[in-house]
Design a protein around this motif. Structure first.
Motif, mmCIF file in Angstrom:
data_model
loop_
_atom_site.group_PDB
_atom_site.id
_atom_site.type_symbol
_atom_site.label_atom_id
_atom_site.label_comp_id
_atom_site.label_asym_id
_atom_site.label_seq_id
_atom_site.Cartn_x
_atom_site.Cartn_y
_atom_site.Cartn_z
ATOM 1 N N ASN A 102 0.797 -1.286 0.131
ATOM 2 C CA ASN A 102 -0.068 0.005 0.182
ATOM 3 C C ASN A 102 0.848 1.252 -0.043
ATOM 4 O O ASN A 102 1.431 1.512 1.102
ATOM 5 N N GLN A 104 -0.222 4.464 -0.706
ATOM 6 C CA GLN A 104 -0.853 5.560 -0.466
ATOM 7 C C GLN A 104 -0.566 6.379 0.781
ATOM 8 O O GLN A 104 -0.145 7.765 0.436
ATOM 9 N N GLU A 176 -2.390 6.297 8.922
ATOM 10 C CA GLU A 176 -1.883 5.315 7.947
ATOM 11 C C GLU A 176 -0.367 5.756 7.605
ATOM 12 O O GLU A 176 0.518 5.004 7.520
#
Length: 252
Positions: A102, A104, A176
Protein backbone atom coordinates in the motif's frame (compact mmCIF):
# COMPACT_ATOMS: atom_id res chain seq x y z
CA UNK A 1 1.68 4.78 -58.20
CA UNK A 2 -0.43 7.93 -58.03
CA UNK A 3 -3.48 5.96 -56.89
CA UNK A 4 -1.41 4.14 -54.24
CA UNK A 5 -0.12 7.46 -52.98
CA UNK A 6 -3.66 8.82 -52.69
CA UNK A 7 -4.79 5.70 -50.80
CA UNK A 8 -1.88 6.00 -48.35
CA UNK A 9 -2.60 9.69 -47.83
CA UNK A 10 -6.25 8.90 -47.13
CA UNK A 11 -5.32 6.20 -44.63
CA UNK A 12 -2.95 8.55 -42.80
CA UNK A 13 -5.65 11.22 -42.71
CA UNK A 14 -8.20 8.76 -41.30
CA UNK A 15 -5.69 7.56 -38.68
CA UNK A 16 -4.95 11.11 -37.53
CA UNK A 17 -8.66 11.90 -37.36
CA UNK A 18 -9.27 8.81 -35.21
CA UNK A 19 -6.45 9.82 -32.86
CA UNK A 20 -7.88 13.33 -32.54
CA UNK A 21 -11.39 12.05 -31.88
CA UNK A 22 -10.11 9.61 -29.24
CA UNK A 23 -8.08 12.29 -27.48
CA UNK A 24 -10.98 14.74 -27.62
CA UNK A 25 -13.37 12.11 -26.29
CA UNK A 26 -11.06 11.27 -23.38
CA UNK A 27 -10.69 14.94 -22.51
CA UNK A 28 -14.43 15.51 -22.74
CA UNK A 29 -15.21 12.50 -20.55
CA UNK A 30 -12.69 13.64 -17.95
CA UNK A 31 -10.52 10.56 -18.32
CA UNK A 32 -7.09 10.85 -16.78
CA UNK A 33 -3.94 9.88 -18.68
CA UNK A 34 -1.17 8.18 -16.68
CA UNK A 35 2.06 10.11 -16.11
CA UNK A 36 5.30 9.02 -17.75
CA UNK A 37 8.28 8.69 -15.43
CA UNK A 38 11.80 8.26 -16.79
CA UNK A 39 15.05 7.82 -14.90
CA UNK A 40 17.47 9.90 -16.98
CA UNK A 41 20.57 9.20 -14.90
CA UNK A 42 21.86 6.73 -14.09
CA UNK A 43 21.00 5.16 -17.43
CA UNK A 44 19.45 1.74 -17.85
CA UNK A 45 22.80 0.18 -18.76
CA UNK A 46 24.83 1.90 -16.03
CA UNK A 47 27.11 -0.27 -13.94
CA UNK A 48 27.29 -0.27 -10.16
CA UNK A 49 30.38 1.18 -8.51
CA UNK A 50 30.85 0.27 -4.85
CA UNK A 51 31.31 2.96 -2.19
CA UNK A 52 30.46 5.73 -4.62
CA UNK A 53 28.09 8.67 -4.80
CA UNK A 54 25.53 8.11 -7.56
CA UNK A 55 23.73 11.23 -8.84
CA UNK A 56 20.23 10.72 -10.23
CA UNK A 57 17.86 12.72 -12.41
CA UNK A 58 14.20 11.92 -13.06
CA UNK A 59 11.90 13.32 -15.73
CA UNK A 60 8.11 13.37 -15.36
CA UNK A 61 5.50 14.36 -17.90
CA UNK A 62 1.75 14.22 -17.46
CA UNK A 63 -0.94 15.49 -19.88
CA UNK A 64 -2.91 17.05 -17.03
CA UNK A 65 -0.21 18.08 -14.52
CA UNK A 66 2.54 19.25 -16.85
CA UNK A 67 6.24 18.61 -17.34
CA UNK A 68 9.04 18.53 -14.74
CA UNK A 69 11.35 20.12 -17.30
CA UNK A 70 9.30 23.32 -17.01
CA UNK A 71 8.90 23.14 -13.22
CA UNK A 72 5.24 22.17 -13.58
CA UNK A 73 5.68 19.04 -11.41
CA UNK A 74 6.35 19.53 -7.69
CA UNK A 75 9.75 17.97 -7.00
CA UNK A 76 8.76 16.65 -3.57
CA UNK A 77 6.02 14.55 -5.22
CA UNK A 78 8.53 12.57 -7.28
CA UNK A 79 9.89 9.63 -5.30
CA UNK A 80 12.90 7.39 -5.78
CA UNK A 81 13.16 4.11 -3.88
CA UNK A 82 16.71 2.72 -3.69
CA UNK A 83 16.99 -0.93 -2.74
CA UNK A 84 20.14 -3.00 -2.37
CA UNK A 85 19.43 -6.63 -3.21
CA UNK A 86 22.31 -8.93 -2.10
CA UNK A 87 21.31 -11.63 -4.61
CA UNK A 88 20.42 -10.45 -8.13
CA UNK A 89 18.16 -13.47 -8.65
CA UNK A 90 15.78 -11.99 -6.04
CA UNK A 91 15.08 -8.76 -7.98
CA UNK A 92 11.86 -10.01 -9.60
CA UNK A 93 10.57 -11.25 -6.25
CA UNK A 94 11.32 -7.89 -4.64
CA UNK A 95 9.55 -5.94 -7.39
CA UNK A 96 6.53 -8.24 -7.18
CA UNK A 97 6.29 -7.89 -3.40
CA UNK A 98 6.66 -4.13 -3.62
CA UNK A 99 3.91 -3.87 -6.23
CA UNK A 100 1.51 -5.38 -3.69
CA UNK A 101 2.32 -2.85 -0.96
CA UNK A 102 0.00 0.00 0.00
CA UNK A 103 1.85 3.08 -1.27
CA UNK A 104 -0.92 5.59 -0.52
CA UNK A 105 0.68 6.80 2.75
CA UNK A 106 3.94 7.50 0.91
CA UNK A 107 1.99 9.51 -1.66
CA UNK A 108 0.34 11.57 1.09
CA UNK A 109 3.77 12.18 2.61
CA UNK A 110 5.13 13.43 -0.70
CA UNK A 111 2.22 15.81 -1.35
CA UNK A 112 2.44 17.19 2.17
CA UNK A 113 5.55 18.79 3.70
CA UNK A 114 7.01 15.60 5.21
CA UNK A 115 10.04 15.40 2.93
CA UNK A 116 10.85 19.07 3.49
CA UNK A 117 11.93 18.32 7.05
CA UNK A 118 12.60 14.55 7.05
CA UNK A 119 14.48 11.94 5.06
CA UNK A 120 14.45 8.18 5.34
CA UNK A 121 17.95 7.65 6.73
CA UNK A 122 19.61 11.03 7.16
CA UNK A 123 18.86 14.06 9.29
CA UNK A 124 17.43 17.15 7.62
CA UNK A 125 15.63 19.72 9.74
CA UNK A 126 14.01 16.95 11.73
CA UNK A 127 15.03 13.38 12.61
CA UNK A 128 15.17 10.67 9.97
CA UNK A 129 12.21 8.35 9.62
CA UNK A 130 14.27 5.36 10.70
CA UNK A 131 15.09 7.13 14.00
CA UNK A 132 11.40 7.92 14.51
CA UNK A 133 10.60 4.29 13.83
CA UNK A 134 13.24 3.07 16.30
CA UNK A 135 11.92 5.35 19.06
CA UNK A 136 8.21 4.63 18.69
CA UNK A 137 7.89 1.14 17.26
CA UNK A 138 6.18 -1.14 19.77
CA UNK A 139 5.10 1.67 22.10
CA UNK A 140 1.56 1.64 23.42
CA UNK A 141 -0.69 4.09 21.53
CA UNK A 142 2.25 5.19 19.36
CA UNK A 143 0.04 5.73 16.31
CA UNK A 144 -2.44 7.98 18.12
CA UNK A 145 0.31 9.89 19.92
CA UNK A 146 2.30 10.62 16.76
CA UNK A 147 -0.84 11.43 14.78
CA UNK A 148 -1.79 14.13 17.31
CA UNK A 149 1.73 15.60 17.20
CA UNK A 150 1.64 15.76 13.40
CA UNK A 151 -1.83 17.30 13.12
CA UNK A 152 -1.56 19.74 16.03
CA UNK A 153 2.18 20.32 16.02
CA UNK A 154 4.48 19.93 19.01
CA UNK A 155 7.80 20.93 20.52
CA UNK A 156 10.31 19.27 22.83
CA UNK A 157 10.08 15.74 21.45
CA UNK A 158 13.37 16.05 19.57
CA UNK A 159 15.17 18.74 21.53
CA UNK A 160 14.23 22.27 20.49
CA UNK A 161 12.81 21.18 17.15
CA UNK A 162 9.25 22.25 16.46
CA UNK A 163 6.82 20.08 14.51
CA UNK A 164 4.54 22.40 12.51
CA UNK A 165 0.82 21.58 12.51
CA UNK A 166 -0.78 19.83 9.53
CA UNK A 167 -4.50 20.64 9.79
CA UNK A 168 -4.97 19.83 6.09
CA UNK A 169 -4.44 16.11 6.76
CA UNK A 170 -7.24 13.92 8.03
CA UNK A 171 -6.76 11.87 11.20
CA UNK A 172 -7.03 8.53 9.42
CA UNK A 173 -4.57 9.68 6.76
CA UNK A 174 -2.03 10.60 9.42
CA UNK A 175 -2.54 7.31 11.24
CA UNK A 176 -1.80 5.44 8.00
CA UNK A 177 1.29 7.58 7.45
CA UNK A 178 2.52 6.84 10.98
CA UNK A 179 1.77 3.15 10.52
CA UNK A 180 3.77 3.17 7.29
CA UNK A 181 6.74 4.92 8.94
CA UNK A 182 6.80 2.49 11.85
CA UNK A 183 6.64 -0.63 9.67
CA UNK A 184 8.70 0.33 6.61
CA UNK A 185 11.92 1.78 8.02
CA UNK A 186 13.62 -1.23 9.53
CA UNK A 187 15.38 -2.42 6.35
CA UNK A 188 18.89 -0.88 6.16
CA UNK A 189 19.11 -1.96 2.51
CA UNK A 190 16.23 0.25 1.42
CA UNK A 191 16.14 4.02 1.13
CA UNK A 192 13.73 6.47 -0.45
CA UNK A 193 14.20 10.07 -1.52
CA UNK A 194 12.00 12.85 -2.83
CA UNK A 195 12.94 15.08 -5.73
CA UNK A 196 13.61 14.97 -9.45
CA UNK A 197 17.33 15.06 -8.79
CA UNK A 198 19.71 14.18 -5.98
CA UNK A 199 22.32 11.58 -5.08
CA UNK A 200 22.75 8.45 -3.00
CA UNK A 201 25.78 6.48 -1.88
CA UNK A 202 26.39 2.81 -2.54
CA UNK A 203 27.74 0.49 0.11
CA UNK A 204 31.22 -0.95 0.50
CA UNK A 205 32.01 -3.87 -1.76
CA UNK A 206 30.96 -7.13 -0.10
CA UNK A 207 33.91 -9.25 0.98
CA UNK A 208 32.36 -12.49 -0.22
CA UNK A 209 30.58 -13.16 -3.50
CA UNK A 210 29.63 -9.60 -4.56
CA UNK A 211 26.56 -10.44 -6.65
CA UNK A 212 24.43 -7.68 -5.20
CA UNK A 213 22.60 -5.09 -7.30
CA UNK A 214 20.78 -1.84 -6.71
CA UNK A 215 17.17 -1.48 -7.82
CA UNK A 216 15.94 2.05 -8.46
CA UNK A 217 12.19 2.71 -8.65
CA UNK A 218 11.07 6.22 -9.61
CA UNK A 219 7.37 7.08 -9.29
CA UNK A 220 4.90 9.94 -9.47
CA UNK A 221 1.20 9.99 -8.56
CA UNK A 222 -0.69 12.51 -10.65
CA UNK A 223 -3.48 14.78 -9.42
CA UNK A 224 -6.21 13.19 -11.48
CA UNK A 225 -8.83 15.23 -13.31
CA UNK A 226 -11.34 17.70 -12.00
CA UNK A 227 -14.60 15.99 -11.25
CA UNK A 228 -17.45 17.71 -13.15
CA UNK A 229 -19.98 16.18 -10.74
CA UNK A 230 -18.72 18.41 -7.92
CA UNK A 231 -18.72 22.18 -7.60
CA UNK A 232 -15.60 22.08 -5.45
CA UNK A 233 -12.73 23.23 -7.65
CA UNK A 234 -10.37 20.90 -5.78
CA UNK A 235 -12.48 17.79 -6.32
CA UNK A 236 -10.42 15.15 -8.13
CA UNK A 237 -10.88 11.68 -9.49
CA UNK A 238 -8.89 8.95 -11.15
CA UNK A 239 -5.36 9.59 -9.91
CA UNK A 240 -2.81 7.37 -11.62
CA UNK A 241 0.76 6.33 -10.86
CA UNK A 242 3.61 6.31 -13.34
CA UNK A 243 6.87 4.59 -12.54
CA UNK A 244 10.07 3.16 -13.97
CA UNK A 245 12.56 0.77 -12.42
CA UNK A 246 16.16 0.04 -13.42
CA UNK A 247 18.81 -2.29 -12.03
CA UNK A 248 22.42 -1.27 -11.46
CA UNK A 249 24.68 -4.31 -11.76
CA UNK A 250 28.16 -4.36 -10.30
CA UNK A 251 31.18 -4.08 -12.58
CA UNK A 252 32.93 -7.25 -11.33
Amino acid sequence: TSMLSEILSSLVFIFLCCCFVTAFSQQKNGENSPPKVTIITPTVNSKLNWNSTIPYTIHVSDPEDGNSEYNEIAGNEVLLVIKYVPDSTQVKKYLLERSKMNHQPLTWMSTSTCFTCHAARSKLIGPSFDLVSQRYRGRLNAEDSLAKKIINGSTGTWGDLKIPPHPDLKVEQVREIVRWILTNNDDPNENYMAGIQGAFRTREKPVKDPKGVYVLIASYTDHGTKDPQHTDANAQRGTKVGQQSIVLKNID
